[in-house]
Write a protein that holds these residues in place. Structure first.
Motif, PDB file in Angstrom:
ATOM      1  N   VAL A 216      56.567 -18.236  58.774  1.00 46.55           N
ATOM      2  CA  VAL A 216      57.550 -18.180  57.689  1.00 46.55           C
ATOM      3  C   VAL A 216      57.749 -16.724  57.288  1.00 46.55           C
ATOM      4  N   PHE A 217      59.022 -16.323  57.136  1.00 45.38           N
ATOM      5  CA  PHE A 217      59.356 -14.969  56.695  1.00 45.38           C
ATOM      6  C   PHE A 217      60.328 -15.049  55.525  1.00 45.38           C
ATOM      7  N   ILE A 218      60.114 -14.209  54.521  1.00 43.10           N
ATOM      8  CA  ILE A 218      61.054 -14.058  53.425  1.00 43.10           C
ATOM      9  C   ILE A 218      61.895 -12.810  53.682  1.00 43.10           C
TER      10      ILE A 218
ATOM     11  N   LEU B  71      54.833 -15.036  55.319  1.00 42.02           N
ATOM     12  CA  LEU B  71      54.148 -15.847  54.319  1.00 42.02           C
ATOM     13  C   LEU B  71      53.107 -16.756  54.973  1.00 42.02           C
ATOM     14  N   SER B  72      52.102 -17.109  54.202  1.00 42.50           N
ATOM     15  CA  SER B  72      51.037 -18.003  54.672  1.00 42.50           C
ATOM     16  C   SER B  72      51.212 -19.373  54.033  1.00 42.50           C
TER      17      SER B  72
ATOM     18  N   TRP C  73      63.010 -17.807  56.491  1.00 48.44           N
ATOM     19  CA  TRP C  73      63.045 -18.500  57.777  1.00 48.44           C
ATOM     20  C   TRP C  73      61.741 -19.250  58.020  1.00 48.44           C
ATOM     21  N   TYR C  74      61.876 -20.499  58.462  1.00 47.00           N
ATOM     22  CA  TYR C  74      60.746 -21.277  58.955  1.00 47.00           C
ATOM     23  C   TYR C  74      60.999 -21.510  60.438  1.00 47.00           C
ATOM     24  N   ILE C  75      60.151 -20.939  61.287  1.00 49.26           N
ATOM     25  CA  ILE C  75      60.365 -20.988  62.734  1.00 49.26           C
ATOM     26  C   ILE C  75      60.005 -22.381  63.255  1.00 49.26           C
ATOM     27  N   LEU C  76      61.017 -23.093  63.789  1.00 51.41           N
ATOM     28  CA  LEU C  76      60.791 -24.424  64.351  1.00 51.41           C
ATOM     29  C   LEU C  76      60.368 -24.360  65.814  1.00 51.41           C
TER      30      LEU C  76
END
Length: 368
Positions: free
Chosen positions: A192-194, A266-267, A138-141
């Motif tokens: 960002v989360f995996i 994630l960074s 997920w990429y938080i918009l």
């Protein structure tokens, strides 16, 4: 049929029915005149996958259509299957045939999603005879406050959880017990989360995000009723696996909150930076071989290059023009495009005062 493998393919909007409510933020993002929450809270992007919705099997939901002259064109799936090497590249086709190996979504939740997990590849092969599981990221918009609560996710079992305890919570439908078994994590734009196959999780209310994942719709749910009171059919709980085998899809590792944040948040890393643009890696093949995601923040212009491979573009913010050869296409926030392997070079230029952000999504890694 005309050869479309050497040009960017703009895709039609592609909303999909789900068991939860949401989508207003997607409407706003795409410039809808009357944004609202509904049962269509997800936009499936560059999809060659049909949605698995019990009771709606007669509907073909999820497959992306190409936009030609502002109208519906053929399914992206049909174009690719006709000439996979031209659209996906020789190396990818040798490894995956006409399957893209990746699915991208925009998702907006007006309520908490039911607690769930997705099978990893080995479990998906064993239970569903699928070569793909459903690892996702997920990429938080963005997000919004709902019912006085800011956006959050539930993620990973806390110390002390076991399969036996988890099954007991399910059979008793102890929803509060399930919620408290997972870590509750506030989320902010840019994070960002995996989410690896088997990881228990739930997206909380108010989350607006881009999801990149393996190309399946295998979701194992442990709540028989959604937070809004919608009853979930049994098939949508176990996806045809049955109640015993559905628990094989969960991973029973446990984590402290510090473990979760260190291992699975994630960074982003800057790849290239100039006066014209900044490119950042949001998800790399070093994190997962199943997909990758980069962000292009374009101040004036940049050039996208491809060599024997394809990618997917999402216009996350702003407006711009995309040029190849002697042709040009204007795009704006919320637009989605498939870049076939025949597009080896694409000139991207910002239009207007607002920053132009393109998210570039990549398929599974293929060894040379």
């Amino acid at each position: 049929m005309k050869d479309y493998s050497a040009q960017p393919l703009k895709l039609r909007k592609n909303r999909v029915w789900r068991t939860y409510y949401g989508g207003r933020s997607i409407d706003e993002w795409q410039g809808a005149s009357a944004p609202e929450d509904s049962s269509m809270p997800e936009e499936w992007i560059a999809s060659v996958v049909r949605a698995r919705n019990a009771g709606r099997e007669q509907l073909v939901e999820g497959l992306s259509l190409v936009e030609l002259d502002g109208a519906d064109g053929p399914e992206l799936k049909q174009l690719i299957e006709a000439e996979p090497a031209k659209f996906l590249g020789e190396r990818h086709t040798a490894a995956y045939g006409s399957q893209t190996g990746v699915l991208v979504k925009a998702l907006d939740s007006a309520e908490r999603l039911t607690i769930q997990a997705h099978p990893d590849r080995s479990t998906a092969q064993r239970i569903f005879s699928s070569p793909f599981g459903k690892t996702e990221a997920w990429y938080i918009l963005g997000g919004r406050e709902i019912g006085g609560e800011l956006p959050y996710i539930l993620y990973g079992f806390k110390p002390g959880m076991t399969r036996e305890k988890w099954e007991k919570l399910f059979w008793e439908q102890d929803i509060e017990g399930m919620i408290h078994a997972l870590h509750k994590i506030p989320v902010e734009p840019g994070q960002v989360f995996i989410v690896e196959g088997g990881m228990p999780h739930a997206i909380g209310s108010g989350c607006f995000l881009i999801e990149i994942q393996e190309p399946t719709d295998f979701t194992i749910r442990v709540e028989r009723t959604t937070p809004a009171g919608r009853e979930i059919p049994e098939f949508m709980l176990h996806q045809g696996a049955g109640f015993e085998r559905m628990f094989d899809c969960f991973r029973y590792d446990t984590y402290t909150l510090e473990d979760v944040l260190a291992q699975f948040r994630l960074s982003p890393r800057t790849i290239q930076e100039s006066e014209e643009y900044t490119e950042r890696s949001l998800i790399s093949y070093a994190t997962t071989p199943y997909f990758a995601l980069t962000s292009l923040d374009i101040r004036s212009s940049c050039t996208i290059r491809q060599e024997d491979g394809f990618s997917i573009l999402v216009v996350a913010q702003g407006a711009g023009s995309l040029a190849w050869g002697k042709e040009c296409l204007q795009v704006t926030q919320g637009d989605q495009l498939f870049l076939p392997a025949g597009v080896t070079e694409l000139q991207c230029e910002r239009i207007g005062d607002e920053p132009l952000q393109l998210l570039r999504c990549f398929p599974p890694s293929v060894s040379p």
